[in-house]
Write a protein that holds these residues in place. Structure first.
Motif, PDB file in Angstrom:
ATOM      1  N   THR A  51      65.504 -53.621 -18.979  1.00  0.00           N
ATOM      2  CA  THR A  51      65.171 -52.193 -18.975  1.00  0.00           C
ATOM      3  C   THR A  51      66.106 -51.430 -18.045  1.00  0.00           C
ATOM      4  O   THR A  51      66.643 -50.376 -18.413  1.00  0.00           O
ATOM      5  N   ALA A  52      66.328 -51.966 -16.851  1.00  0.00           N
ATOM      6  CA  ALA A  52      67.222 -51.298 -15.897  1.00  0.00           C
ATOM      7  C   ALA A  52      68.648 -51.238 -16.429  1.00  0.00           C
ATOM      8  O   ALA A  52      69.332 -50.214 -16.292  1.00  0.00           O
ATOM      9  N   LEU A  53      69.107 -52.323 -17.041  1.00  0.00           N
ATOM     10  CA  LEU A  53      70.457 -52.328 -17.617  1.00  0.00           C
ATOM     11  C   LEU A  53      70.577 -51.286 -18.727  1.00  0.00           C
ATOM     12  O   LEU A  53      71.551 -50.540 -18.782  1.00  0.00           O
ATOM     13  N   MET A  54      69.591 -51.229 -19.616  1.00  0.00           N
ATOM     14  CA  MET A  54      69.677 -50.291 -20.726  1.00  0.00           C
ATOM     15  C   MET A  54      69.529 -48.844 -20.264  1.00  0.00           C
ATOM     16  O   MET A  54      70.126 -47.951 -20.858  1.00  0.00           O
TER      17      MET A  54
ATOM     18  N   ALA B 297      73.672 -56.799 -13.539  1.00  0.00           N
ATOM     19  CA  ALA B 297      72.463 -56.642 -12.729  1.00  0.00           C
ATOM     20  C   ALA B 297      72.436 -57.799 -11.741  1.00  0.00           C
ATOM     21  O   ALA B 297      72.626 -58.959 -12.130  1.00  0.00           O
ATOM     22  N   GLU B 298      72.215 -57.464 -10.476  1.00  0.00           N
ATOM     23  CA  GLU B 298      72.164 -58.493  -9.432  1.00  0.00           C
ATOM     24  C   GLU B 298      70.913 -58.298  -8.580  1.00  0.00           C
ATOM     25  O   GLU B 298      70.507 -57.175  -8.317  1.00  0.00           O
ATOM     26  N   ARG B 299      70.369 -59.404  -8.168  1.00  0.00           N
ATOM     27  CA  ARG B 299      69.254 -59.398  -7.218  1.00  0.00           C
ATOM     28  C   ARG B 299      69.595 -60.431  -6.154  1.00  0.00           C
ATOM     29  O   ARG B 299      69.900 -61.576  -6.478  1.00  0.00           O
ATOM     30  N   ASP B 300      69.580 -59.993  -4.906  1.00  0.00           N
ATOM     31  CA  ASP B 300      69.921 -60.875  -3.782  1.00  0.00           C
ATOM     32  C   ASP B 300      71.288 -61.521  -3.967  1.00  0.00           C
ATOM     33  O   ASP B 300      71.481 -62.693  -3.648  1.00  0.00           O
TER      34      ASP B 300
ATOM     35  N   SER C  82      63.469 -52.029  -6.900  1.00  0.00           N
ATOM     36  CA  SER C  82      64.330 -51.505  -5.839  1.00  0.00           C
ATOM     37  C   SER C  82      65.307 -52.551  -5.333  1.00  0.00           C
ATOM     38  O   SER C  82      66.341 -52.202  -4.788  1.00  0.00           O
ATOM     39  N   ASP C  83      65.005 -53.836  -5.498  1.00  0.00           N
ATOM     40  CA  ASP C  83      65.922 -54.870  -5.037  1.00  0.00           C
ATOM     41  C   ASP C  83      66.942 -55.250  -6.104  1.00  0.00           C
ATOM     42  O   ASP C  83      67.788 -56.106  -5.875  1.00  0.00           O
ATOM     43  N   LEU C  84      66.884 -54.612  -7.265  1.00  0.00           N
ATOM     44  CA  LEU C  84      67.836 -54.867  -8.340  1.00  0.00           C
ATOM     45  C   LEU C  84      68.983 -53.880  -8.228  1.00  0.00           C
ATOM     46  O   LEU C  84      68.762 -52.675  -8.102  1.00  0.00           O
ATOM     47  N   HIS C  85      70.197 -54.392  -8.282  1.00  0.00           N
ATOM     48  CA  HIS C  85      71.388 -53.553  -8.152  1.00  0.00           C
ATOM     49  C   HIS C  85      72.193 -53.644  -9.447  1.00  0.00           C
ATOM     50  O   HIS C  85      72.494 -54.754  -9.915  1.00  0.00           O
TER      51      HIS C  85
ATOM     52  N   CYS D  70      64.543 -64.714 -14.909  1.00  0.00           N
ATOM     53  CA  CYS D  70      64.370 -63.304 -14.514  1.00  0.00           C
ATOM     54  C   CYS D  70      63.850 -62.428 -15.644  1.00  0.00           C
ATOM     55  O   CYS D  70      63.766 -61.204 -15.497  1.00  0.00           O
ATOM     56  N   ARG D  71      63.506 -63.033 -16.756  1.00  0.00           N
ATOM     57  CA  ARG D  71      63.042 -62.250 -17.898  1.00  0.00           C
ATOM     58  C   ARG D  71      61.654 -61.689 -17.647  1.00  0.00           C
ATOM     59  O   ARG D  71      60.866 -62.237 -16.888  1.00  0.00           O
ATOM     60  N   ARG D  72      61.393 -60.556 -18.301  1.00  0.00           N
ATOM     61  CA  ARG D  72      60.111 -59.860 -18.218  1.00  0.00           C
ATOM     62  C   ARG D  72      59.852 -59.331 -16.810  1.00  0.00           C
ATOM     63  O   ARG D  72      58.717 -59.228 -16.366  1.00  0.00           O
TER      64      ARG D  72
END
Length: 139
Positions: free
Chosen positions: A88-91, A51-54, A2-5, A81-83
């Protein structure tokens, strides 16, 4: 996640993306320069997903569509940030884009020597087609 944009890149992101690719991506391309990325964003503003986080860039992928074929390029996730579901979110975003455009199949270009990437694509349900060999000529 949820924190990934996930968002589309803009021209103001180019320098950050190029720095990111030097750190997180395997290999380089002759089009990995400011003009090449600017051309991509100008031609297809929805093709380069970030993909961005914070507020920090954690991953990228290019979702190219020429009206016939769907192609994924430059899937890269920051080593720290791997794994964690970034790829997955990007794809998932890429596949949604392609479905909305009427795409029926995704081709992914992956360096043959990049074993980690080969495993990642396989785990995501992509099949390697060894009978295809790409011929490339820089212009």
């Amino acid at each position: 996640m949820s924190d990934l944009h996930i968002r589309h890149a803009t021209l103001s992101d180019i320098d950050a993306v190029l720095r990111f690719w030097r750190e997180a991506a395997e290999g380089t391309s002759i089009s990995d320069d400011h003009d090449g990325v600017a051309r991509l964003i100008t031609t297809d503003p929805e093709a380069l997903l970030l993909a961005e986080r914070d507020g920090l860039l954690t991953g990228t992928v290019i979702a190219g569509f020429d009206g016939w074929r769907c192609s994924a390029y430059r899937l890269a996730v920051h080593p720290d940030c791997r794994r964690k579901g970034v790829a997955t979110a990007l794809m998932e975003a890429v596949e949604q884009r392609f479905l909305a455009l009427g795409g029926r199949r995704v081709d992914a270009m992956v360096l043959e020597a990049n074993d980690r990437a080969q495993r990642t694509w396989g785990a995501a349900g992509y099949q390697r087609e060894d009978h295809w060999r790409r011929w490339v000529k820089p212009l």
